[in-house]
Design an enzyme around this catalytic site. Structure first.
Site, PDB file in Angstrom:
ATOM      1  N   ARG A  32      -5.968  -2.944   1.876  1.00 22.85           N
ATOM      2  CA  ARG A  32      -6.492  -4.239   1.423  1.00 22.85           C
ATOM      3  C   ARG A  32      -6.083  -5.355   2.385  1.00 22.85           C
ATOM      4  O   ARG A  32      -6.849  -6.278   2.654  1.00 22.85           O
ATOM      5  CB  ARG A  32      -5.993  -4.558   0.009  1.00 22.85           C
ATOM      6  CG  ARG A  32      -6.322  -3.490  -1.012  1.00 22.85           C
ATOM      7  CD  ARG A  32      -7.815  -3.561  -1.377  1.00 22.85           C
ATOM      8  NE  ARG A  32      -8.244  -2.412  -2.142  1.00 22.85           N
ATOM      9  CZ  ARG A  32      -8.154  -2.301  -3.472  1.00 22.85           C
ATOM     10  NH1 ARG A  32      -7.655  -3.282  -4.171  1.00 22.85           N
ATOM     11  NH2 ARG A  32      -8.567  -1.224  -4.080  1.00 22.85           N
ATOM     12  N   ASP A 137     -10.679 -14.916 -14.893  1.00 24.79           N
ATOM     13  CA  ASP A 137     -10.101 -13.910 -13.997  1.00 24.79           C
ATOM     14  C   ASP A 137      -9.369 -14.652 -12.884  1.00 24.79           C
ATOM     15  O   ASP A 137      -9.608 -15.837 -12.641  1.00 24.79           O
ATOM     16  CB  ASP A 137     -11.194 -13.002 -13.406  1.00 24.79           C
ATOM     17  CG  ASP A 137     -10.630 -11.672 -12.904  1.00 24.79           C
ATOM     18  OD1 ASP A 137     -10.658 -10.684 -13.667  1.00 24.79           O
ATOM     19  OD2 ASP A 137     -10.130 -11.625 -11.759  1.00 24.79           O
TER      20      ASP A 137
END
Ligand SMILES: C[S@@+](CC[C@H](N)C(=O)[O-])C[C@H]1O[C@@H](n2cnc3c(N)ncnc32)[C@H](O)[C@@H]1O
Length: 272
Positions: A32, A137
């Protein structure tokens, strides 16, 4: 990635996002972070850590936390929670309640709040009821996806055909695979906001009828979980429902204010 740099990134994920990365997460973090290095044109993970720790770090923090939190979700995932939600809402409605507020606390790309909206709209069809869903979120990327409400065939394929027909509009087909958009009348019931569940207190007021906080607590350490559960308890009405992921537990982190009523389903004190 050197162990020092990895430890530094784990520490930031913990402090900024309340995520406790399990042992063995190195490959995931490395992959990532590699994407962020490419995006920023940086040459090493050490430089990236330096950037995150530096003055300009706060801008990148959002992308860092986005990148390392996974966002798997699906329409009507753990659907027994939606059945329960509809039943509880039906009972409250029959008792005269006309205003309902729901919260999807880690909504990812939107499938969870839109599933709630589909189930509730089916219940309330044509009725004069004021109902809204707040969907939040941490990830701006996932929130953008959710707000657009566009999904591919693979994402919508498991949906009941009646739900598909009622709530998804096929988009004009180009060369690519089929795409669908959640109908505007359903999207109008859902409001998306960015919220970091680790930063308490949250800027909302209750009372809420139900909170979906599923498949996110396992990222958090005990103190972040306690903060979240205390906030869920503050925001829910007495007897309001809390749904967590079926692989999660409240464990000892609950302030004692919740009573278990089913698989990963809880009621705030005062309900049945
Ligand atoms: C696995 S998905 C769960 C989605 C949905 N609730 C479900 O159960 O299908 C986890 C979501 O939690 C979000 N998340 C991770 N840490 C968070 C935080 N500190 N605050 C808010 N959301 C967070 C991620 O961005 C991701 O979208």
């Amino acid at each position: 990635m050197t162990p020092d740099v990895y430890d530094g990134l784990v520490d930031l994920a913990q402090r900024l996002g309340g995520m406790s990365l399990k042992a063995g997460s190195e490959p995931l973090v490395a992959a990532r972070v590699a994407a962020r290095l490419r995006a920023l044109g940086l040459g090493s993970e050490a430089e990236y850590l330096e950037l995150l720790r530096g003055e300009r770090g706060s801008d990148e923090t959002v992308h860092f936390l986005d990148a390392i939190s996974t966002g798997f979700t699906a329409f009507f995932r753990e659907s027994e929670h939606l059945t329960d939600l509809v039943e509880r809402t039906r009972v409250a409605w029959s008792s005269g309640q006309r205003r309902f507020r729901f919260w999807s606390a880690a909504c990812s790309s939107g499938e969870e709040p839109y599933s709630m909206a589909m189930a509730l709209d089916t219940l309330f069809t044509g009725a004069d009821v004021d109902w809204k869903i707040l969907a939040t979120d941490l990830s701006v990327q996932r929130l953008d996806h959710a707000l657009a409400g566009r999904y591919g065939e693979a994402e919508v394929s498991a949906l009941d055909p009646l739900m598909r027909a009622a709530y998804l509009e096929p988009l004009p087909k180009g060369d690519g695979p089929a795409q669908y958009r959640v109908a505007a009348q359903l999207r109008a019931h859902v409001t998306f906001r960015r919220l970091n569940l680790v930063q308490v207190p949250y800027p909302m007021r209750g009372p809420m009828d139900a909170v979906f906080c599923r498949n996110v607590m396992f990222y958090f350490d005990a103190s972040a979980r306690r903060g979240l559960l205390a906030e869920a308890e503050r925001l829910l009405k007495p007897g309001g429902a809390l749904y967590i992921g079926t692989a999660e537990t409240l464990g000892n982190d609950s302030s004692g204010g919740f009573k278990r009523v089913g698989n990963a389903m809880f009621l705030r004190g005062g309900g049945r």
